[in-house]
Design a protein around this motif. Structure first.
Motif, PDB file in Angstrom:
ATOM      1  N   LYS A 133       1.073  -1.290  -0.020  1.00 27.06           N
ATOM      2  CA  LYS A 133      -0.227   0.194   0.195  1.00 27.06           C
ATOM      3  C   LYS A 133       0.847   0.979   0.538  1.00 27.06           C
ATOM      4  CE  LYS A 133      -4.352   1.576   1.865  1.00 27.06           C
ATOM      5  NZ  LYS A 133      -5.158   0.808   2.840  1.00 27.06           N
ATOM      6  N   LYS A 190      -1.481  -2.806  -5.827  1.00 19.15           N
ATOM      7  CA  LYS A 190      -2.149  -4.109  -5.308  1.00 19.15           C
ATOM      8  C   LYS A 190      -1.004  -4.746  -4.603  1.00 19.15           C
ATOM      9  CE  LYS A 190      -6.328  -2.295  -7.529  1.00 19.15           C
ATOM     10  NZ  LYS A 190      -7.614  -2.356  -6.839  1.00 19.15           N
ATOM     11  N   CYS A 208      -6.028 -10.382   5.997  1.00 24.69           N
ATOM     12  CA  CYS A 208      -5.683  -9.154   5.504  1.00 24.69           C
ATOM     13  C   CYS A 208      -6.630  -8.313   4.286  1.00 24.69           C
ATOM     14  CB  CYS A 208      -4.515  -9.438   4.128  1.00 24.69           C
ATOM     15  SG  CYS A 208      -3.283 -10.437   5.024  1.00 24.69           S
ATOM     16  N   GLU A 231      -7.356  -6.272   2.808  1.00 21.80           N
ATOM     17  CA  GLU A 231      -7.153  -6.257   1.132  1.00 21.80           C
ATOM     18  C   GLU A 231      -6.077  -6.628   0.378  1.00 21.80           C
ATOM     19  OE1 GLU A 231      -5.739  -1.317   1.698  1.00 21.80           O
ATOM     20  OE2 GLU A 231      -6.501  -2.383   3.478  1.00 21.80           O
ATOM     21  N   ALA A 277      -5.517  -8.572  -3.077  1.00 19.41           N
ATOM     22  CA  ALA A 277      -6.158  -8.459  -4.764  1.00 19.41           C
ATOM     23  C   ALA A 277      -6.592  -9.707  -4.955  1.00 19.41           C
ATOM     24  CB  ALA A 277      -6.113  -7.121  -4.556  1.00 19.41           C
TER      25      ALA A 277
END
Ligand code: GLA
Length: 736
Positions: free
Chosen positions: A395, A400, A466, A468, A470
Motif C-alpha cells: 500500500k 496492490k 488482510c 485488502e 487483491a
C-alpha cells in the motif's frame, strides 16, 4: 377385461403418437441441433449443423435406421444418449449396473421443457427406463448470439440399492460427412497446447488423461473437428469442443460401419466406477462446443465472447498487470527485499505485486519445494510482520498485493499438517507415497469434508487477516499419484477421481460466495488446469511455466483457440531464459507477453536505464490498450505452423472496430525467408486507420504514422518488416 386392455392400448398409442411428433430444437442463430422422438418413444438426433430455414425442414428430418431387429423402425439410429446393452453396439453414452445386477438400460422420452437462462435458452429433456426407476436428464444451453452450446447430463435413480455407473458422458453428438479430421492438442509441462491433426478412420480414437487433478498436460481437454477437410482458420465447416472438467477426461471419436462419427465427451471412467445411491443426482461436467462454416477463427471468437460473458469469473473485466517475484527471487527473499520489489513494481508502472511460493511454514520452513506445504503461516524469520506487514508495504509503495497458495497439497512427513493429520493425505496403505516435485509433495484427500473446510480456511484466514488482498495464485503442482482414501470406505475407493473434483467445485463455490471480487488465478505447474470447469471460479490461468518468448508464441497460439486473452497470463522473463537458456531481445519478450494478461517476472533492478524506460512505456501502452487486447476479437493472421513456420501474427479488434492491436513475430531466420505484408482482418473497410508502432526499437515499419483504409489493410496488407532474427512488431490501429 378385453375392453380395458384395448382402452389402455389406445391411450398408449395416443401418447406414443404425441411423443412421436415431438421435435426438440436446440438452436443458436447459426446452428441447429434437432432431436425427434420415434414411434417407439426413443429419442434420436436427426440433425446437427447449419441453422435450418423453414418449419418444413424440420418435418423432413428423419432418424437413421441401420438395423431393424424386429422389422420395425428406429432400432439403431443416432440415439441421443445411447445406452449399454440395447441395440447400439458402438460406444454408449451411459452404462450402468442396476441394483439387481442387470447391465442393460433402455431410455425412453418422458418430457422436455425450454426456459430462458442468462444469455441463452436451456432445454431439459427427461429420459427414463421402463423397467428400472432410472432417469437421465439431458441439459442443453444454447447461446444464440455467440453460437455456443453447452450440454451436460444428470443421472439419478430410485432403485433399491446403489446403481454402479461405469460410463457417464456429458453428451453425445453425431456427424455425417465424407471425412473427419481431428485436431487435438498434446501437451506436457512447459510445452502446452501443441496441435496435431489426423484423419479419423473407422473405429475409435480416444484422447484422455489419467493425471487425476489436472486435465491438461499430455493431452489437452479441447479439440477441433474439420468436416470433409482439416479445420482451417477462415473457411470450412468446423466444430470446436471442450469439456469443463479439470480432472481425468475422455473424448471418444468413433466412426461406425456406415461412416457416421459419434463424439462422446466424458469424465474418464478409468478406475472410476461410481456407486450412485437412490435419490442422489450425478451431474456430469459441461461439454461446450461451437460450430462454424467459416473456420476456426470465427468459432474461437464465438467461444471467447461466450466465455467472457457467461463462464469466466468477472470475464468482462480487464485484468491487472503485475510483477511476480518467482523467477527473480525464487525462495530467497525477506520482508525488506520484497518491500524493495514493491517499489520497483510501482516504478515500472504495474498495478500489483504478486508474492509467489516460499513465504510460509515455521517448523518445516519452506526454503525449497521439499517442505512446509500445508502450513499456511508466514515464516517468522523471513517475514517478521507476516502477510499484513507486506500488504501494508504494498500500500505504501502504491501497488496492490497478491499471494501464492497451493492449498490442496501438503508435504508428507515434512509439514505440521502431516504431523497432525496424516489421514488427510491420499495414500495407499503400507506404501510410501510416490515422490513428486523432487520431494515429498502429496495431495490432500478433498473427498473428506474436514479437508474441504481446511482448504476454504486457507483463503478465509488470509482474507480475514488482510481484507485488502487483491489476488490469489492458486497452484497445484502434483498429479494424483497416491490413489487411496482413508475417508472413503472400501466400497467407494473408485470414487476418488470423480469425488475429488465434485469436492473441489464445492470448495470453490464456498470461496466465491464469500469473496466474489477476489481475483484468483488457476495454476497447475503452469497450464495444467487450463479448463472451463474452473473458470467460473478462477479469473485467469497461468498459461505455462515456460516463459521463453519464442516457445510461448506456440503455446499461446494453441491456448488462444479456446480461451480469451484476459484469461491467459503471460509474463516477461529475464534473458537468458532460465529454461531454454535462450537470449531473446526484451522487445520480443514484451511483444509476446502483451498478447495476454501482462506480467513481469524480471527483477526491475536488472534493467539498464534504457531497458527500464522501454519497459515503463510498454506497460503504460499496454494499460491504455488493455480493453482492446484483453476483451477484443482475436483474428489469427499467420500461423506459426504454416508457410514454413517463419513467422506468426495475430490481432485484436475492438467490438466497434475503432481500435486494433497487431502482433507479428519472426520465428525462424534464414536467408531468403521474407515475410510478405500481412493482411489484417476484422477491420471496417470503409474507415481509415492511423498506424502507430508500439515498443519501437531500431527501424520503424514504413507505414508508421500513416493513415490507411481498412480495405487496403485487409486486402493488400501491412508490411511489418520482420527482417532480423527475433524481429517482432506490435502496432496500434486507430480509426479516424
Ligand atoms: C509452479 C508454478 C510456478 C511457481 C512455482 C512455485 O511451478 O507454475 O509459476 O508458482 O510453482 O513453486
Amino acid at each position: 377385461m378385453k375392453k380395458s386392455i384395448m382402452l389402455i392400448a389406445a391411450l398408449c398409442m395416443t401418447s406414443v403418437m404425441t411423443f412421436a411428433q415431438k421435435v426438440i430444437r436446440v438452436s443458436t442463430d447459426k446452428t441447429d441441433l434437432v432431436m425427434k422422438v420415434s414411434p417407439k418413444g426413443r429419442l434420436y438426433q436427426v440433425y446437427l449443423g447449419d441453422k435450418l430455414l423453414n418449419p418444413s425442414d424440420y418435418d423432413n428430418l428423419k432418424w437413421d435406421v441401420y438395423a431393424a431387429s424386429d422389422g420395425a423402425v428406429c432400432q439403431r439410429g443416432h440415439e441421443v444418449y445411447a445406452t449399454s446393452g440395447a441395440e447400439d453396439f458402438f460406444e454408449p453414452a451411459v452404462a450402468a449396473t442396476h441394483a439387481d445386477g442387470n447391465m442393460t438400460t433402455y431410455l425412453y422420452y418422458k418430457s422436455s421443457e425450454q426456459k430462458p437462462v442468462d444469455g441463452g435458452t436451456e432445454t431439459v429433456i427427461t429420459l427414463q427406463d421402463k423397467v428400472y426407476p432410472f432417469t437421465v436428464k439431458l441439459h442443453y444451453v444454447a447461446y444464440a448470439k455467440e453460437n455456443v452450446i453447452k450440454a451436460w447430463s444428470e443421472i439419478s435413480h430410485n432403485e433399491k440399492s446403489p446403481v454402479t455407473l461405469w460410463r457417464y458422458s456429458s453428451t453425445m453428438l453425431y456427424f455425417k460427412s465424407s471425412k473427419y479430421f481431428l485436431t487435438n492438442y498434446h501437451s506436457d509441462w512447459a510445452k502446452e497446447g501443441q496441435p496435431e491433426t489426423t484423419q479419423l478412420s473407422t473405429g475409435k480414437k480416444i484422447i484422455d488423461t489419467k493425471l487425476g487433478t489436472r486435465a491438461a498436460m499430455q493431452a489437452e481437454p479441447f479439440f477441433e473437428l474439420g468436416f470433409d477437410e482439416p479445420a482451417k482458420e477462415n473457411e470450412g465447416k468446423v466444430m470446436l469442443g471442450t469439456i469443463g472438467w479439470p480432472g481425468n477426461f475422455r473424448f471418444t471419436f468413433e466412426v461406425d460401419n456406415v461412416g457416421a462419427l459419434r463424439v462422446i465427451p466424458a469424465i474418464n471412467p478409468y478406475a472410476s466406477d461410481y456407486k450412485l445411491k437412490a435419490g442422489e443426482v450425478f451431474t456430469t461436467p459441461e461439454f461446450i462446443f461451437a460450430m462454424s462454416n467459416n473456420g476456426m477463427g470465427e468459432a474461437s471468437r464465438n467461444l471467447h465472447n461466450w466465455a467472457r460473458q457467461y463462464q469466466v469469473n468477472m470475464g468482462m473485466d480487464d485484468r491487472l498487470t503485475l510483477l511476480n517475484n518467482w523467477e527473480n527471487t525464487g525462495f530467497d527473499f525477506n520482508q525488506q527485499s520484497l518491500a524493495e520489489l514493491m517499489k520497483d513494481a510501482k516504478d515500472l508502472g504495474v498495478d500489483m505485486f504478486l508474492l509467489d511460493d516460499g513465504w510460509f511454514a515455521n517448523k518445516y520452513p519452506r526454503k525449497d519445494d521439499h517442505a512446509g506445504l500445508g502450513d499456511w503461516e508466514a515464516t517468522k524469520s523471513k517475514l517478521p510482520e507476516g502477510i499484513p506487514g507486506l500488504v501494508r508495504d504494498a500500500k505504501k509503495a502504491g501497488v496492490k498485493f497478491g499471494i501464492w497458495i497451493e492449498p490442496e497439497m501438503g508435504n508428507w512427513k515434512a509439514s505440521e499438517l502431516y504431523d497432525k493429520h496424516p489421514d488427510w493425505f491420499l495414500q495407499n496403505t503400507g506404501v510410501e507415497p510416490v515422490q513428486q516435485r523432487g520431494g515429498t509433495q502429496a495431495r490432500l484427500d478433498l473427498c473428506n469434508p474436514k479437508v474441504q473446510d481446511f482448504v476454504v480456511g486457507v483463503v478465509d484466514r488470509l482474507m480475514t487477516d488482510c481484507p485488502e488482498l487483491a489476488y490469489i495464485k492458486w497452484d497445484d503442482n502434483a498429479i494424483t499419484a497416491n490413489y487411496g482414501s482413508t475417508y472413503l470406505g472400501s466400497d467407494r475407493q473408485s470414487q476418488i477421481y470423480t469425488g475429488y473434483h465434485l469436492a473441489l467445485r464445492k470448495v470453490l463455490e464456498r470461496i466465491r460466495a464469500k469473496y466474489p471480487d477476489l481475483v484468483i488465478q488457476g495454476c497447475a505447474s503452469g497450464g495444467g488446469r487450463v479448463n472451463y470447469g474452473l473458470l467460473p471460479y478462477f479469473d485467469e490461468f497461468w498459461t505455462s511455466d515456460n516463459t521463453d518468448a519464442l516457445q510461448r508464441v506456440y503455446i499461446q497460439w494453441g491456448t488462444s483457440q479456446f480461451f480469451p486473452a484476459n484469461a491467459m497470463a503471460a509474463h516477461v522473463s529475464a534473458a537468458p531464459n532460465h529454461q531454454t537458456q535462450r537470449t531473446i531481445p526484451l522487445k520480443f519478450r514484451f511483444d509476446v507477453a502483451e498478447a495476454g494478461r501482462l506480467g513481469i517476472e524480471m527483477r526491475p533492478s536488472d534493467f539498464t536505464t534504457k531497458q527500464l524506460a522501454f519497459a515503463q512505456q510498454a506497460v503504460e501502452d499496454y494499460k491504455r490498450l488493455r480493453p482492446v487486447i484483453q476483451l477484443g476479437d482475436l483474428y489469427r493472421l499467420l500461423s506459426p505452423y504454416e508457410q514454413g513456420g517463419v513467422a506468426a501474427s495475430h490481432m485484436y479488434v475492438s467490438a466497434d472496430k475503432g481500435k486494433a492491436v497487431v502482433y507479428a513475430y519472426k520465428l525462424k531466420h534464414f536467408v531468403g525467408h521474407t515475410v510478405p505484408p500481412i493482411r489484417m482482418q476484422g477491420l471496417d473497410p470503409n474507415r481509415s486507420y492511423r498506424i502507430k508502432e508500439l515498443n519501437k526499437v531500431g527501424n520503424s515499419i514504413t507505414a508508421d504514422g500513416k493513415l490507411i483504409s481498412g480495405k487496403v489493410l485487409m486486402e493488400a496488407g501491412l508490411a511489418l518488416a520482420l527482417d532480423n532474427e527475433y524481429a517482432s512488431r506490435m502496432v496500434e490501429l486507430t480509426a479516424e
